[in-house]
Design an enzyme around this catalytic site. Structure first.
Site, PDB file in Angstrom:
ATOM      1  N   SER A   1       3.277   6.900 -10.652  1.00 39.92           N
ATOM      2  CA  SER A   1       2.908   8.016  -9.946  1.00 39.92           C
ATOM      3  C   SER A   1       2.137   8.971 -11.081  1.00 39.92           C
ATOM      4  CB  SER A   1       3.624   8.707  -9.092  1.00 39.92           C
ATOM      5  OG  SER A   1       3.045   9.999  -8.559  1.00 39.92           O
TER       6      SER A   1
ATOM      7  N   TYR B   1      10.817  13.502  -5.598  1.00 40.94           N
ATOM      8  CA  TYR B   1       9.835  12.559  -5.935  1.00 40.94           C
ATOM      9  C   TYR B   1       9.736  12.534  -7.387  1.00 40.94           C
ATOM     10  CZ  TYR B   1       5.962   9.378  -5.388  1.00 40.94           C
ATOM     11  OH  TYR B   1       5.064   8.226  -5.659  1.00 40.94           O
TER      12      TYR B   1
END
Length: 274
Positions: free
Chosen positions: A134, A147
């Protein structure tokens, strides 16, 4: 050359679902795994082989991979580790158990599957291990600590693995998407409501006026792209003779990669905090 085989996880929707269809269209034999058996059944109804793999269930990882290898005669040309969730909230409000929970799904399970695949690829002399990271594996962002921590860990582990796999024919690769049109934000709500006691937080007002507005309102993020943008990079990662170590997807990821190299930590903090 026999048909190329790829195992893709997290195929019930979003990036995984698009990747399964995209790779099959290019002639790959796709094993489109899902976390839940019902989703596997849906993928089978679309003509895919779909072993159940749940990153939080080690037995399913081993069994799902074994079923895949039995079907291919022991061969696997590529693995696409995909499928993760977020637990939004301020770091000070994150219970340690919430971190254990998200690391199990976003990191430890990926590592279990990757370790199981490496001997297969080493013995056959080739293979691609593609990790869906990501933009938050490159830079931090408020409210995304859990996250972000899993993606920073994934980046570090994959960079190390890439160095260690040199000369084996096994190539680890990172794909780093920014905002992609998926159910990711919607799926994060259940984890937020399970773990974050926001009403009793010192940041209760910020939760109500900032995070909740983003989390519960259905809106398209700036520079958001469809999942097929990730699939395009995945195709290059698994088919190119010289794949890149990492692939940026979306404008925010390209910007983050550039700014991380150019700006001081203080300057980057000011931008991320806006």
């Amino acid at each position: 050359m026999s048909e190329r085989a790829i195992l893709i996880t997290g195929c019930s929707s979003g990036i995984g679902y698009a990747a399964a269809h995209g790779l099959r269209a290019r002639g790959w034999r796709v094993f489109a795994s899902c976390r839940q058996e019902l989703d596997c059944a849906n993928m089978r109804s679309e003509g895919f082989e779909s072993p159940r793999i749940d990153y939080t269930d080690a037995d399913s990882i081993i069994t799902g991979l074994a079923d895949t290898l039995e079907a291919t005669g022991g061969r696997l040309d590529a693995l696409f580790n995909n499928g993760a969730h977020a637990t939004p909230g301020a770091v000070e409000d994150l219970p340690t158990e919430a971190l254990r929970d998200i690391f199990e799904a976003n990191f430890f399970g990926w590592h279990t599957l990757t370790r199981a695949v490496i001997p297969v690829m080493r013995d056959q002399g080739h293979g691609r291990i593609v990790q869906c990271s990501s933009v938050l594996g490159l830079v931090a962002y408020p409210w995304r600590g859990a996250y972000t921590a899993t993606k920073f860990a994934l980046e570090g582990l994959t960079d190390t693995l890439r160095l260690e796999m040199r000369g084996t024919g096994v190539v680890p690769i990172l794909i780093e998407p920014g905002p992609i049109t998926t159910r990711f934000r919607h799926n994060a709500i259940a984890h937020f409501e399970r773990w974050i006691d926001w009403e009793n937080s010192a940041r209760a007002e910020q939760y109500e006026t900032q995070l909740a507005q983003h989390l519960y309102n259905d809106h398209k993020a700036k520079f958001e792209l469809p999942p097929e943008a990730v699939v395009k990079k995945l195709v290059h990662a698994v088919e190119s003779r010289r794949p890149r170590p990492r692939y940026y997807v979306t404008t925010p990821t390209h910007a983050a990669g550039l700014l991380r190299r150019m700006l001081s930590t203080r300057a980057l903090d000011r931008l991320a905090g806006r």
